[in-house]
Write an enzyme that holds these catalytic residues in place. Structure first.
Site, PDB file in Angstrom:
ATOM      1  CB  THR A  46      47.275  39.279  49.356  1.00 40.49           C
ATOM      2  OG1 THR A  46      46.698  39.369  48.434  1.00 40.49           O
ATOM      3  CG2 THR A  46      48.671  40.870  49.534  1.00 40.49           C
TER       4      THR A  46
ATOM      5  CG  ASP B  37      42.736  33.800  46.309  1.00 40.55           C
ATOM      6  OD1 ASP B  37      44.180  34.021  46.122  1.00 40.55           O
ATOM      7  OD2 ASP B  37      42.199  33.837  46.094  1.00 40.55           O
ATOM      8  CB  SER B  38      39.422  35.155  50.459  1.00 35.61           C
ATOM      9  OG  SER B  38      39.407  36.199  49.309  1.00 35.61           O
ATOM     10  CB  SER B  39      39.313  33.680  44.550  1.00 33.41           C
ATOM     11  OG  SER B  39      40.399  34.720  44.504  1.00 33.41           O
TER      12      SER B  39
ATOM     13  CB  THR C 100      41.181  41.993  50.662  1.00 30.99           C
ATOM     14  OG1 THR C 100      42.071  42.127  49.586  1.00 30.99           O
ATOM     15  CG2 THR C 100      42.376  42.198  50.801  1.00 30.99           C
ATOM     16  CG  ASP C 101      39.743  39.369  46.079  1.00 33.05           C
ATOM     17  OD1 ASP C 101      40.705  40.042  45.326  1.00 33.05           O
ATOM     18  OD2 ASP C 101      41.015  38.425  45.368  1.00 33.05           O
TER      19      ASP C 101
ATOM     20  CB  THR D 224      19.806  49.769  45.248  1.00 38.64           C
ATOM     21  OG1 THR D 224      20.483  51.011  44.808  1.00 38.64           O
ATOM     22  CG2 THR D 224      20.913  50.061  46.881  1.00 38.64           C
ATOM     23  CD  GLN D 225      22.117  47.637  38.984  1.00 39.92           C
ATOM     24  OE1 GLN D 225      22.630  48.199  38.151  1.00 39.92           O
ATOM     25  NE2 GLN D 225      21.761  46.781  38.212  1.00 39.92           N
ATOM     26  CB  CYS D 226      23.439  52.900  44.716  1.00 44.57           C
ATOM     27  SG  CYS D 226      22.801  53.767  43.053  1.00 44.57           S
TER      28      CYS D 226
HETATM   29  N1  ASP Z   1      43.458  37.298  46.203  1.00 44.90           N
HETATM   30  C1  ASP Z   1      43.549  37.320  47.760  1.00 44.90           C
HETATM   31  C2  ASP Z   1      42.820  36.677  48.634  1.00 44.90           C
HETATM   32  O1  ASP Z   1      41.299  37.458  48.244  1.00 44.90           O
HETATM   33  C3  ASP Z   1      43.611  39.027  47.657  1.00 44.90           C
HETATM   34  C4  ASP Z   1      43.511  39.694  49.040  1.00 44.90           C
HETATM   35  O2  ASP Z   1      44.147  38.852  49.657  1.00 44.90           O
HETATM   36  O3  ASP Z   1      43.733  40.854  48.619  1.00 44.90           O
HETATM   37  O4  ASP Z   1      42.623  35.566  48.672  1.00 44.90           O
END
Ligand code: ASP
Length: 341
Positions: free
Chosen positions: A13, A57-59, A89-90, A276-278
């Site tokens: 982003t 995109d980090s996805s 951030t993803d 753990t899921q926590c």
């Molecule tokens: N979809 C974006 C990514 O992770 C979201 C971000 O940058 O916050 O590449």
């Protein structure tokens, strides 16, 4: 000699732009970032940049890109005093965790950052994140980096990268590190939390591991999980290790079919790591009857590791160890400060 910091822009982003045709956020090249942050020219150290083309995109992040990143750091290691990786951030917590395991004898900061709003927008959080990440990457005392670790800097906090999790898709404060304190807190001053920063005591030159093995599965248990679901995952072709996200301090159902399926997988040589899921706290399989059975069948405690660090640590160990014994021994120790033990 003047300090030099290298920005590696991967995408995310922070560098995205609203595409008028589709009305979607799409990545654009790094030139536009520097246009939006003229302050980059005001530092008393040099800032250079490399940009992924096309930006990702980090996805779309995957271990091949981590290898490209560590290669870039390795090629530029002697020339620069620190690195700032701009990243979506993803999956930033996965990349930060992976890099922490792949980079060895690191004496220089590798700071990942990004933003929730693109740099070009008026209320962007990206400008402060980028400028402070650069300051931290350049921070030195007696020519030694103050934070020679892989970190995430986001919204006034510097975290050890392999302790982070993205927990908020909307707020500017998107990351947390519940099991380890921030390495620095930023207000008027940047206050470094020195006792918690890891200074490598190993002698030897910096080097980067360039192999990751993706034969890893991630299974989050839930009330009602069925036998076919569990078995199909444990029998997935090629799987060598499973991160099992359990409840609380590492507890799971004690149904016979559940424990039998796990035992069969362990007996076939599959490594199962209990996390753990926590968001906070540690696996302690000896505390409850619902945990002790898993200990008995050879499931390994992930201690207080995050899921992101567990997945990437396993990818790293599967590719770089010679035996399951070596992998298990490494899971039970802190390699890069990812667990308290
Ligand atoms: N979809 C974006 C990514 O992770 C979201 C971000 O940058 O916050 O590449």
């Amino acid at each position: 000699m003047e300090r030099k910091i290298l920005i590696i822009y991967t995408g995310g982003t922070i560098g995205m732009l609203n595409d008028p045709d589709s009305n979607l956020l799409i990545p654009f090249d790094f030139e536009n970032i520097s246009k939006n942050v003229p302050e980059l020219r005001k530092f008393d150290f040099q800032v250079r940049s490399i940009s992924f083309s096309p930006a990702v995109d980090s996805s779309m992040m995957d271990p091949d890109i981590w290898v490209t990143l560590v290669q870039l750091i390795e090629e530029n290691y002697n020339e620069y005093d620190g690195f700032v990786i701009l990243h979506g951030t993803d999956t930033m917590a996965y990349t930060a965790s992976a890099l922490s395991f792949m980079l060895h004898n690191l004496q220089k900061p590798v700071i990942l950052t990004g933003s929730q709003l693109p740099l070009g927008t008026i209320r962007t959080d990206g400008k402060e994140n980028l400028l402070t990440a650069l300051e931290i990457a350049a921070a030195q005392k007696n020519k030694q980096a103050l934070v020679p670790e892989v970190c995430i800097y986001f919204q006034a906090k510097l975290f050890r990268g392999n302790r982070t999790t993205k927990f908020n898709a909307e707020h500017f404060r998107a990351f947390r590190s519940d099991n380890y304190p921030p390495l620095a807190e930023v207000g008027i001053h940047i206050k470094f939390n020195y006792p918690y920063i890891r200074y490598t005591t190993l002698s030897g030159n910096f080097w980067a591991a360039k192999r990751m093995d993706t034969s890893v599965a991630l299974l989050k248990i839930f009330p009602g999980i069925s036998q076919p679901v569990l078995e199909s995952l444990l029998q997935a072709p090629g799987i060598k290790a499973v991160v099992l996200e359990t409840y609380g301090s590492g507890n799971a159902p004690t149904h016979k079919w559940f424990l039998d399926a796990l035992k069969k997988a362990v007996d076939r040589g599959i490594i199962i790591l209990n996390v753990t899921q926590c968001l906070a706290g540690s696996v302690e399989m000896w505390r409850y009857e619902t945990g002790i059975h898993m200990l008995e069948i050879g499931i390994i405690s992930g201690h207080d590791i995050t899921t992101e660090a567990a997945v990437t640590k396993l990818m790293y160990l599967l590719a770089n160890c010679n035996s399951n014994e070596e992998i298990k021994a490494s899971l039970n120790k802190s390699l890069k400060g990812e667990i308290n033990i």
